[in-house]
Design a protein around this motif. Sequence first.
Motif, PDB file in Angstrom:
ATOM      1  N   ARG B  14       0.852  -1.192   0.016  1.00  0.00           N
ATOM      2  CA  ARG B  14       0.051  -0.049   0.250  1.00  0.00           C
ATOM      3  C   ARG B  14       0.797   1.324   0.116  1.00  0.00           C
ATOM      4  O   ARG B  14       2.018   1.178   0.533  1.00  0.00           O
ATOM      5  N   ALA B  15       0.430   2.305  -0.625  1.00  0.00           N
ATOM      6  CA  ALA B  15       1.099   3.504  -0.668  1.00  0.00           C
ATOM      7  C   ALA B  15       0.446   4.763  -0.738  1.00  0.00           C
ATOM      8  O   ALA B  15      -0.751   4.600  -1.479  1.00  0.00           O
ATOM      9  N   ASP B  16       0.520   5.950  -0.358  1.00  0.00           N
ATOM     10  CA  ASP B  16      -0.157   7.029  -0.157  1.00  0.00           C
ATOM     11  C   ASP B  16       0.221   8.018  -1.651  1.00  0.00           C
ATOM     12  O   ASP B  16      -0.691   8.343  -2.058  1.00  0.00           O
ATOM     13  N   PHE B  17       1.399   7.823  -1.816  1.00  0.00           N
ATOM     14  CA  PHE B  17       1.771   8.702  -3.066  1.00  0.00           C
ATOM     15  C   PHE B  17       2.815   8.002  -4.192  1.00  0.00           C
ATOM     16  O   PHE B  17       3.034   6.772  -3.777  1.00  0.00           O
ATOM     17  N   LEU B  18       2.679   8.313  -5.293  1.00  0.00           N
ATOM     18  CA  LEU B  18       3.456   8.097  -6.405  1.00  0.00           C
ATOM     19  C   LEU B  18       4.413   8.995  -6.657  1.00  0.00           C
ATOM     20  O   LEU B  18       3.763  10.295  -6.787  1.00  0.00           O
TER      21      LEU B  18
END
Lengths: 251, 251, 251, 251
Positions: B14-18
């Motif tokens: 999971r990630a908040d940003f690219l």
Amino acid sequence: MYAVVRKVSKGIPRADFLIGAVPGAGQVGKLAVDHLIVELRADLVAEIYTPAFPPQIYIQSDGVAYMPRFQIYHARAGSKSALLFTGPAQLENGEASYEIIDSVLEMAKDAGVAEVYSLAAYILGKEPTERLVHGTATRPELLERLRLAGVRTMDGGEINGMNGLIFAMASLKDMDGICLLGETAGYYVDALSSKEVLKSLAKLSGIEVDYSRLDSLAAEAEKAIKAMMEEISKKEEASRDTRPGRMDYIS
Amino acid sequence: MYAVVRKVSKGIPRADFLIGAVPGAGQVGKLAVDHLIVELRADLVAEIYTPAFPPQIYIQSDGVAYMPRFQIYHARAGSKSALLFTGPAQLENGEASYEIIDSVLEMAKDAGVAEVYSLAAYILGKEPTERLVHGTATRPELLERLRLAGVRTMDGGEINGMNGLIFAMASLKDMDGICLLGETAGYYVDALSSKEVLKSLAKLSGIEVDYSRLDSLAAEAEKAIKAMMEEISKKEEASRDTRPGRMDYIS
Amino acid sequence: MYAVVRKVSKGIPRADFLIGAVPGAGQVGKLAVDHLIVELRADLVAEIYTPAFPPQIYIQSDGVAYMPRFQIYHARAGSKSALLFTGPAQLENGEASYEIIDSVLEMAKDAGVAEVYSLAAYILGKEPTERLVHGTATRPELLERLRLAGVRTMDGGEINGMNGLIFAMASLKDMDGICLLGETAGYYVDALSSKEVLKSLAKLSGIEVDYSRLDSLAAEAEKAIKAMMEEISKKEEASRDTRPGRMDYIS
Amino acid sequence: MYAVVRKVSKGIPRADFLIGAVPGAGQVGKLAVDHLIVELRADLVAEIYTPAFPPQIYIQSDGVAYMPRFQIYHARAGSKSALLFTGPAQLENGEASYEIIDSVLEMAKDAGVAEVYSLAAYILGKEPTERLVHGTATRPELLERLRLAGVRTMDGGEINGMNGLIFAMASLKDMDGICLLGETAGYYVDALSSKEVLKSLAKLSGIEVDYSRLDSLAAEAEKAIKAMMEEISKKEEASRDTRPGRMDYIS
């Protein structure tokens, strides 16, 4: 879709190695793979047609027409077996090059291949003295094996065209990839370099063949080159003799 | 098919940003993303191979061969997490550029990313004084956030290549897209501009890192440039000294 | 996808042969296939549109607009039947050429075709005396049949463009492929060469038609060429008459 | 895949016509479609993105970034309804041009469209006197309707680019295709020609709008051109006045 695979035999037999080359400098790799095909009496198992070749049909001396295509052979050598990949020319289309090699590697993977070799030229640009064999591979552990087999590992440079893709893309399918590059002048067909590459390949893979046909090829080539050189020096001498002692005009 | 994705880890976390950049003027964006990868000890989670790169294999200094490829890393920074996208070069093939970015954004979307940053250069063509950070985004509401973070919003212009596509195509997948462009001369690698871009990114995303490595890089670059300039002016002086006092001929 | 097939009739009727040609030197093959279409009152059964043609629309003399396309007709000749393939031009795009021919051959295969003929030109570069017909094929056994029909088999050379692909790619679908090439000067439309090619085709396939339309076409062409030649020689004479008897200057 | 369709509204509403144009000579077609979009207060229903556009992002005056794209609007005009297709530029890539138009026509077909219009320019290369409207269509029966509406049918020529494909490819999906071409000089934006084209379209489709905005546009353009011409002739006069009466040297 750049790769149209046509299986010639019923199924591709199991193989330990994939060994491949397409034409390049000195024909070093191509000659080596062709030599294996002949000496191991390899069977044609598949052909790969591609629209990336120019739309051109060739007529053989017996009158039959054929389309340019890549070929995959299968051969046994003692307890070992190999798929042999070759073709008539490099492709200008980079995307097609990737796709053809991808389909060859897919076929190799299905046949149980774990180790992929590509055979190529190490261009010196001058007459080689020793015809050393250089090498690179897709994992550091493989380099140690290369060194033990007398192959010089490299510390830079690049390999262009399909001969580079054959072994490097192997890693994308979890196979090992090794490239053997034979030293060659680069401006003539060099069967002796092919022989050295095959000797290194034999040490690494256990696939050994008789090299006398390559020796004769090299001897013939040497004779032809010598004759050509003598012809050239005769002409130069002759032109010196007929040169006027005095310049009477400017052409 | 221009994008051959190869997942290195089991699943993309999971990630908040690219956050992404490929090489461009002054290496501003590329250096910034590389800095994040090192400082955040990011993990390689995927590679993207493409036949749009020329069919060429490179050999590392340790002897191992590799294929050019794009990379996606995953990093945690405090309570935040990000996917980091980078690559060795812009692609000449426009269609492939779209397809690579599309596959990266697809992966980001699957990982829960809602905000996509691309880092790039704002070319001045002359030595910058302040190294301001300019910005643009895919929605008017985002521009207000940029302004509050001290980023100058733009009123025209265009962004070429993949660094433009990264954030702009985000909107096609219902993610927000923001582009931060650091002022730079454009004719030398500019680590200080990368630092300013990262400082703006920190204000916007909360991802903060230590910048001292970029400072040293900039100091080294400055020293190298100074040395080069002195060398050039010495040569010019020397050439002035050896110039004949009188011109006897016209060359 | 370069081949957009549009079936005009309900289903493609059964056929023994596929006979095809696209424009080439002397229009030899194209004229021959067009002649068969007219003489056999062939029915249009399918059209193939392709984005490989430039995005260009043409307006007919009756005011209706049309798009360039390849056409497949079906014809009966006594107990025999054939699909006839033709088109307005060669394609510059090699990949598209392969794909169009592949779709035509697929359709032929489905219609029960076992033998594929392509009709083309054998360029002499000078006025032909006999207009011999040369030929090549995809299997050695077919060459014997060609020789018995008075066709000269070849021992080398290449055939460029779609006319080569039509018959050679037939072998990839386990159909026989034969190419008949009519001798022609190459610099004018040669209906007599088309006639000779059709006569050879008749001996091989049993498909016979009346050739008087081709004879008239050839007679018209001969008259037009004669008139043009006379015009040229008149102009040359006239220019000789007005040339000054003495050269007063060198221009 | 060159056409990435993004539906903006929920479903495409039913429509009687598709009316389309992309930029061409004199902006005749583009201006006409844009005029319909404004006057009919059309709703954006779909966007088509394509990797055939160069990988380039544009920044609007309000600071928001956008990608070039084709647009499809829906409009009602009395009892009639239409899809309106437009875009920022012709595509250089022929294959992509075909694919974009194919996807637009597919959408139109699904919306119940039976008649497709493309609006384009008929280049005179000199100032037009009457601004006639010429036309062509995909069936002879349509030409009669064109003539009754005062449109001049053509007897030859070709239409290049997407404006040709829009109406001609309609026939491949069993829709009628009509192209209306407004006479224009070709070297300036010609709102009066757009008006004439729209007047012909109104007679054929029943879609009528107010043309005063096009009249003002034309008046403005005329004023601008006049001012420019006066500027040029003033400069020419001035340069005549300052020319030396005597040539003292040859430069």
